[in-house]
Scaffold this motif. Structure first.
Motif, PDB file in Angstrom:
ATOM      1  N   MET A 195      11.972  -3.196 -17.474  1.00 51.00           N
ATOM      2  CA  MET A 195      10.779  -2.160 -17.772  1.00 51.00           C
ATOM      3  C   MET A 195       9.472  -2.863 -17.405  1.00 51.00           C
ATOM      4  SD  MET A 195      12.175   0.831 -18.756  1.00 51.00           S
ATOM      5  CE  MET A 195      10.749   1.725 -19.697  1.00 51.00           C
TER       6      MET A 195
ATOM      7  N   ARG B 120       8.711   0.749 -13.981  1.00 52.21           N
ATOM      8  CA  ARG B 120       9.492   2.057 -14.400  1.00 52.21           C
ATOM      9  C   ARG B 120       9.056   3.158 -13.405  1.00 52.21           C
ATOM     10  NH1 ARG B 120       5.297   4.239 -15.146  1.00 52.21           N
ATOM     11  NH2 ARG B 120       6.563   5.829 -15.930  1.00 52.21           N
ATOM     12  N   GLY B 121       9.694   4.400 -13.915  1.00 55.63           N
ATOM     13  CA  GLY B 121       9.332   5.532 -13.020  1.00 55.63           C
ATOM     14  C   GLY B 121      10.279   5.744 -12.103  1.00 55.63           C
ATOM     15  N   ALA B 122      10.753   6.996 -11.959  1.00 58.87           N
ATOM     16  CA  ALA B 122      11.904   7.253 -10.810  1.00 58.87           C
ATOM     17  C   ALA B 122      11.607   6.678  -9.450  1.00 58.87           C
ATOM     18  CB  ALA B 122      12.352   8.608 -10.865  1.00 58.87           C
ATOM     19  N   PRO B 123      10.618   7.137  -8.987  1.00 62.71           N
ATOM     20  CA  PRO B 123      10.304   7.083  -7.346  1.00 62.71           C
ATOM     21  C   PRO B 123      10.259   5.407  -7.234  1.00 62.71           C
ATOM     22  CG  PRO B 123       9.176   8.833  -7.908  1.00 62.71           C
ATOM     23  CD  PRO B 123       9.458   8.291  -9.319  1.00 62.71           C
TER      24      PRO B 123
ATOM     25  N   ARG C 223      19.402   0.755 -13.894  1.00 61.21           N
ATOM     26  CA  ARG C 223      19.097   1.998 -14.674  1.00 61.21           C
ATOM     27  C   ARG C 223      19.756   3.286 -14.266  1.00 61.21           C
ATOM     28  NH1 ARG C 223      13.038   2.726 -16.323  1.00 61.21           N
ATOM     29  NH2 ARG C 223      14.342   3.678 -18.092  1.00 61.21           N
TER      30      ARG C 223
ATOM     31  N   CYS D 232       5.049  10.974 -20.971  1.00 60.55           N
ATOM     32  CA  CYS D 232       5.373   9.959 -20.156  1.00 60.55           C
ATOM     33  C   CYS D 232       4.226   9.484 -19.052  1.00 60.55           C
ATOM     34  CB  CYS D 232       6.815  10.065 -19.835  1.00 60.55           C
ATOM     35  SG  CYS D 232       7.391   8.570 -19.154  1.00 60.55           S
TER      36      CYS D 232
ATOM     37  N   ALA E 216       3.959   5.045 -11.518  1.00 59.14           N
ATOM     38  CA  ALA E 216       5.476   5.373 -11.683  1.00 59.14           C
ATOM     39  C   ALA E 216       6.095   5.704 -10.188  1.00 59.14           C
ATOM     40  CB  ALA E 216       5.679   6.791 -12.332  1.00 59.14           C
TER      41      ALA E 216
ATOM     42  N   THR F  68       3.103  11.953  -9.185  1.00 64.73           N
ATOM     43  CA  THR F  68       3.782  13.392  -9.137  1.00 64.73           C
ATOM     44  C   THR F  68       2.918  14.135  -9.948  1.00 64.73           C
ATOM     45  OG1 THR F  68       5.350  12.646 -10.596  1.00 64.73           O
ATOM     46  CG2 THR F  68       5.757  12.479  -8.062  1.00 64.73           C
TER      47      THR F  68
ATOM     48  N   GLN G  64       4.406   4.984 -22.452  1.00 61.41           N
ATOM     49  CA  GLN G  64       4.107   5.093 -21.169  1.00 61.41           C
ATOM     50  C   GLN G  64       2.501   6.115 -21.076  1.00 61.41           C
ATOM     51  OE1 GLN G  64       7.173   5.272 -22.284  1.00 61.41           O
ATOM     52  NE2 GLN G  64       8.619   4.739 -20.493  1.00 61.41           N
TER      53      GLN G  64
ATOM     54  N   ALA H 228      10.101  13.932 -12.984  1.00 64.10           N
ATOM     55  CA  ALA H 228      11.550  14.105 -13.282  1.00 64.10           C
ATOM     56  C   ALA H 228      12.040  12.813 -12.865  1.00 64.10           C
ATOM     57  CB  ALA H 228      12.155  15.346 -12.571  1.00 64.10           C
ATOM     58  N   ASP H 229      13.445  12.460 -13.449  1.00 65.69           N
ATOM     59  CA  ASP H 229      14.284  11.360 -12.849  1.00 65.69           C
ATOM     60  C   ASP H 229      15.200  11.900 -12.009  1.00 65.69           C
ATOM     61  OD1 ASP H 229      12.560  10.356 -15.320  1.00 65.69           O
ATOM     62  OD2 ASP H 229      13.411   8.443 -14.511  1.00 65.69           O
TER      63      ASP H 229
ATOM     64  N   ASN I 164      14.349  13.992 -17.686  1.00 64.74           N
ATOM     65  CA  ASN I 164      13.002  13.106 -17.687  1.00 64.74           C
ATOM     66  C   ASN I 164      13.105  12.503 -19.032  1.00 64.74           C
ATOM     67  OD1 ASN I 164      10.368  12.668 -16.556  1.00 64.74           O
ATOM     68  ND2 ASN I 164       9.392  13.897 -17.681  1.00 64.74           N
ATOM     69  N   LYS I 165      11.862  11.700 -19.170  1.00 60.23           N
ATOM     70  CA  LYS I 165      11.611  10.967 -20.367  1.00 60.23           C
ATOM     71  C   LYS I 165      11.897  11.938 -21.643  1.00 60.23           C
ATOM     72  CE  LYS I 165      10.687   7.631 -20.765  1.00 60.23           C
ATOM     73  NZ  LYS I 165      12.079   6.799 -20.534  1.00 60.23           N
TER      74      LYS I 165
ATOM     75  N   PHE J 287      16.297   9.219 -21.913  1.00 60.75           N
ATOM     76  CA  PHE J 287      15.832  10.558 -21.330  1.00 60.75           C
ATOM     77  C   PHE J 287      16.515  11.761 -21.854  1.00 60.75           C
ATOM     78  CE2 PHE J 287      15.778   7.058 -18.241  1.00 60.75           C
ATOM     79  CZ  PHE J 287      14.593   7.240 -17.585  1.00 60.75           C
TER      80      PHE J 287
HETATM   81  O1  MRU Z   1      11.651   5.060 -18.599  1.00 58.90           O
HETATM   82  P1  MRU Z   1      10.723   5.375 -17.725  1.00 58.90           P
HETATM   83  O2  MRU Z   1       9.302   4.883 -17.756  1.00 58.90           O
HETATM   84  O3  MRU Z   1      11.201   4.972 -16.211  1.00 58.90           O
HETATM   85  O4  MRU Z   1      10.628   7.008 -17.639  1.00 58.90           O
HETATM   86  C1  MRU Z   1       9.892   7.526 -16.572  1.00 58.90           C
HETATM   87  C2  MRU Z   1       9.885   9.197 -16.793  1.00 58.90           C
HETATM   88  O5  MRU Z   1      10.373   9.495 -17.358  1.00 58.90           O
HETATM   89  C3  MRU Z   1       9.106   9.959 -15.392  1.00 58.90           C
HETATM   90  O6  MRU Z   1       8.539  10.845 -16.151  1.00 58.90           O
HETATM   91  C4  MRU Z   1       9.716   9.928 -14.285  1.00 58.90           C
HETATM   92  O7  MRU Z   1      10.382   8.840 -14.072  1.00 58.90           O
HETATM   93  C5  MRU Z   1       8.845  10.611 -13.179  1.00 58.90           C
HETATM   94  S1  MRU Z   1       7.990   9.390 -12.464  1.00 58.90           S
HETATM   95  C6  MRU Z   1       7.017  10.098 -11.239  1.00 58.90           C
END
Ligand code: MRU
Length: 342
Positions: A42, A45-48, A88, A154, A160, A166, A193, A233-234, A244-245, A311
């Motif tokens: 961690m 973090r953050g999907a993208p 992850r 989050c 992220a 986003t 976060q 969103a993840d 998502n979180k 999530f």
């Molecule tokens: O556990 P994390 O901090 O990776 O979770 C992040 C989230 O849930 C974000 O909302 C999601 O990844 C979108 S980031 C553009």
């Protein structure tokens, strides 16, 4: 805003997000182990961003193998990709980026300079992510009205992603276009976060932000103190169900009940064309201990059991629309989400 990810000389530098906003420390990734640890632990973090860092990880992993022998084998490649895949499980951007890096590798394997091609592809993924965020944010900003109070959960900001963000990108674009905006950020236990990252990002940009404990949401809606919800969103399934979180689902339910629009902002790399609905999205379960400590201080007895799903899934019926770099996705989600993958 500090640069939170960059390549310099022969290494990937990542701002350690676990220490923000109090300490600005960079982690230097020179090996595959460094990258795997940064994602799983961690630090980033953050999907993208997970996808982008994994893309650099492929290049770093391949370079490591080639420093010990002349040719890289299929087994070596599988090992690198598998290790990154296992960091992850929920954010589909990770798998999307690994697939793209695999195509880049296959296209360059017979030539000299495999590492250079992979590094170039990782940088391209990174740069494109920022462009997509800017694009989706312009579309999203149209949904925001002057004077809106927006709740976010989050951190779906610059930190992220490759940059800009986003959900926070939409807020930034609306603010940059001259709209007066107030943001309510949920603290987002246990990693905080919202408190540590979202509030910090917005504060640095001069956008009015107020922090609330996660359990305030229903009450704020009932008092009509929020006009809109925007989250990131993840992974988004073909029918629009969204991972998502943890806590996002509860917020969506409350918003639905209070008839408050609930928007999900995400690049198309977050839409999973292979997943029919939310029931098959893998949900990361982290160590229960992460709930039992705040900054290394225990908040309960050692012998108490604890659980932490990172999530949850928001069923698509609670989502008003999706904000993407190709525009706003409205109902029927299934029909339009399919088109995004073309
Ligand atoms: O556990 P994390 O901090 O990776 O979770 C992040 C989230 O849930 C974000 O909302 C999601 O990844 C979108 S980031 C553009």
């Amino acid at each position: 805003m500090l640069r939170h990810i960059f390549w310099k000389d022969d290494a990937l530098f990542l701002l350690d997000q676990r220490l923000l906003p109090f300490k600005k420390v960079y982690i230097t990734c020179r090996t595959l182990d460094d990258v795997v640890e940064a994602i799983r632990g961690m630090a980033i973090r953050g999907a993208p961003l997970i996808g982008i860092v994994a893309a650099y990880g492929c290049a770093i992993g391949v370079r490591e193998v080639l420093s010990t022998k002349k040719r890289i084998t299929e087994r070596d490649i599988e090992n690198i990709w598998k290790r990154l895949e296992m960091t992850r499980p929920t954010a589909v951007n990770l798998f999307w980026a690994l697939k793209r890096m695999r195509s880049a590798l296959d296209g360059s394997r017979r030539k000299e300079g495999v590492f250079d091609s992979l590094l170039k592809e990782a940088i391209t993924i990174h740069v494109e992510d920022v462009e997509k965020n800017r694009m989706l944010s312009l579309f999203g900003a149209e949904l925001i009205e002057d004077g809106d109070t927006i709740l976010t959960h989050c951190n779906a900001g610059a930190l992220a992603t490759g940059g800009y963000g986003t959900a926070l990108g939409v807020i930034r674009a609306a603010y940059e276009s001259g709209k007066r905006i107030r943001v309510i950020a949920t603290e987002t236990r246990p990693y905080l976060q919202g408190a540590r990252l979202t509030a910090w990002e917005l504060y640095n940009d001069g956008i009015e932000v107020e922090l609330v404990p996660d359990n305030h949401v229903g009450f704020l809606f009932s008092r009509r103190q929020i006009e809109k919800v925007i989250v990131g969103a993840d992974r988004i399934a073909l029918n629009g169900d969204t991972a998502n979180k943890i806590g996002t689902f509860t917020i969506a339910l409350c918003a639905y009940h209070a008839k408050i629009p609930f928007y999900v902002a995400a690049p198309i790399s977050t839409f999973d064309g292979d997943t029919k609905d939310g029931s098959s999205i893998p949900i990361e379960e982290r160590k229960g201990d992460e709930v039992k400590y705040i900054y290394n201080t225990p908040i309960t007895l050692d012998e108490i059991k604890s659980r932490y799903y990172s999530f949850d899934i928001t069923p698509s019926r609670y989502i008003t629309s999706f904000i993407t770099e190709k525009g706003i996705v409205v109902r029927p989600f299934k029909r339009y989400i399919k088109l995004l993958h073309r």
